[in-house]
Write an enzyme that holds these catalytic residues in place. Structure first.
Site, short mmCIF file in Angstrom:
data_model
loop_
_atom_site.label_atom_id
_atom_site.label_comp_id
_atom_site.label_asym_id
_atom_site.label_seq_id
_atom_site.Cartn_x
_atom_site.Cartn_y
_atom_site.Cartn_z
CG ASP A 28 -34.27 -0.41 -10.89
OD1 ASP A 28 -33.78 0.72 -11.01
OD2 ASP A 28 -34.57 -1.13 -11.85
CG ASP A 73 -31.60 4.34 -11.91
OD1 ASP A 73 -30.44 3.89 -12.00
OD2 ASP A 73 -32.49 4.14 -12.75
CD GLU A 74 -29.17 -0.61 -11.62
OE1 GLU A 74 -29.38 -1.79 -11.25
OE2 GLU A 74 -29.08 -0.28 -12.81
#
Length: 353
Positions: free
Chosen positions: A18, A116-117
């Site tokens: 993350d 973003d993850e």
């Protein structure tokens, strides 16, 4: 009472990566003058008449209580000295692609959940490492040295635990939850920390006398299923450390949206907002039926002259409830609405699952 055998596969090695305040961190990296200052990814409310919504904020800004989905006006009131940046979604997508290139050096079992993850299954990996923690550290190092960005990592034997672990020591954290510690860790976890438990579900659980994981572990699964439906059974399994969902590298990105064309053009703002609320409710119902949550809200407007505009907002957290979707959609509407021009079509979509 029926007794269900709880079969748990603890052989997998799952990493959840993350990124730390991804959009804001990219802006800080690209503009060093922003470092150490509160940065908010949103249009400056002083330039928009108070309109706009926060996409994300860096950790300096979060100290003032600023968070995603908050109105830009409220963010400004909390921190007038914050630096507002409109954001560049295409650029963030390119950085995300570079991040995924790094992941694929170690495994092709990569499931992107948002820009973003991502989840990575490194049970079998390209460097023949036996330690998932070692691989997570190498990935964090590569991201930092090559992209000048920081990330947090969670490591465990399933996706649910890896996701929780990545939140524990943000930013720049790395947390391992091994099989032998999972039940004791989950026993102390507040129910609102269980991913999938929103504010309303947490309130409902509290009325049942359930506020932490140990109380879910000790509850009857039939009782939870009776009160919460299928989600109650899923919650019982998760509280007992069981989540068999595999990492899905060929995951197809989907969206859930509702549109309506109006035979009679809409002119009054109150009518337009009411229609957006109805569409948001329909989208939320569809998401909940499909057990999906998304972090990108999209609004579509087609005017009388057939000009069609779409506007999107990317949030830090995934949502499926009507209030959250409607709040974001209404803010996007405020930014897009043209005075005195009738509307013939409205649409609300949630994507980024």
């Amino acid at each position: 009472m029926l007794v269900f055998p709880l079969i748990n596969d603890t052989s997998r090695k799952i990493i959840h990566i993350d990124m730390d305040a991804f959009f804001a961190s990219i802006e800080e990296r690209d503009n060093p003058e922003l470092k150490g200052k509160p940065v908010v990814i949103a249009r400056n409310p002083l330039e928009t008449g108070g309109r706009g919504v926060v996409s994300t904020a860096n950790y300096e800004a979060r100290k003032y209580g600023i968070h995603s989905a908050m109105s830009a006006k409220e963010a400004y009131e909390l921190c007038p000295q914050a630096i507002f940046v409109s954001g560049n979604y295409a650029h963030y997508q390119e950085v995300s692609r570079q991040m995924h290139d790094i992941f694929h050096r170690y495994t092709d079992e990569v499931e992107g959940m948002a820009l973003d993850e991502a989840y990575l299954d490194v049970t079998v990996n390209k460097i023949n490492a036996t330690s998932a923690v070692k691989i997570a550290k190498m990935i964090q190092h590569d991201i930092f040295t090559e992209l000048q960005l920081t990330s947090s990592a969670g490591v465990s034997y399933n996706k649910f635990l890896a996701k929780i672990a990545s939140d524990i020591e943000k930013p720049r954290g790395l947390t391992l939850i091994p099989p032998e510690d999972a039940l004791s860790f989950l026993a102390d976890l507040p129910v609102e920390k269980f991913h999938g438990v929103g504010a309303k579900t947490a309130e409902k659980l509290e009325t049942l006398g359930i506020t932490k994981g140990s109380e879910i572990q000790n509850a009857s699964p039939q009782f939870l299923a009776e009160k919460l439906g299928v989600f109650g059974w899923q919650l019982y399994l998760k509280a007992n450390g069981i989540h068999q969902s595999p990492v899905k590298p060929n995951r197809i990105r989907k969206s859930v949206g509702k549109e309506k064309t109006y035979g009679k053009l809409l002119y009054l703002e109150v009518d337009i907002k009411a229609e957006v609320s109805k569409l948001s409710q329909r989208v939320a119902t569809s998401l909940q039926d499909k057990k999906l949550k998304g972090h990108i809200i999209v609004i579509k407007i087609r005017y009388a002259d057939f000009t069609t505009l779409t506007k999107r907002l990317s949030l830090d957290d995934k949502v499926d409830d009507a209030d959250a979707i409607d709040q974001c959609a209404q803010k996007l509407l405020d930014e897009t609405l043209r005075d005195t021009v009738g509307i013939r079509l409205l649409g609300v979509t949630v994507t980024g699952f």
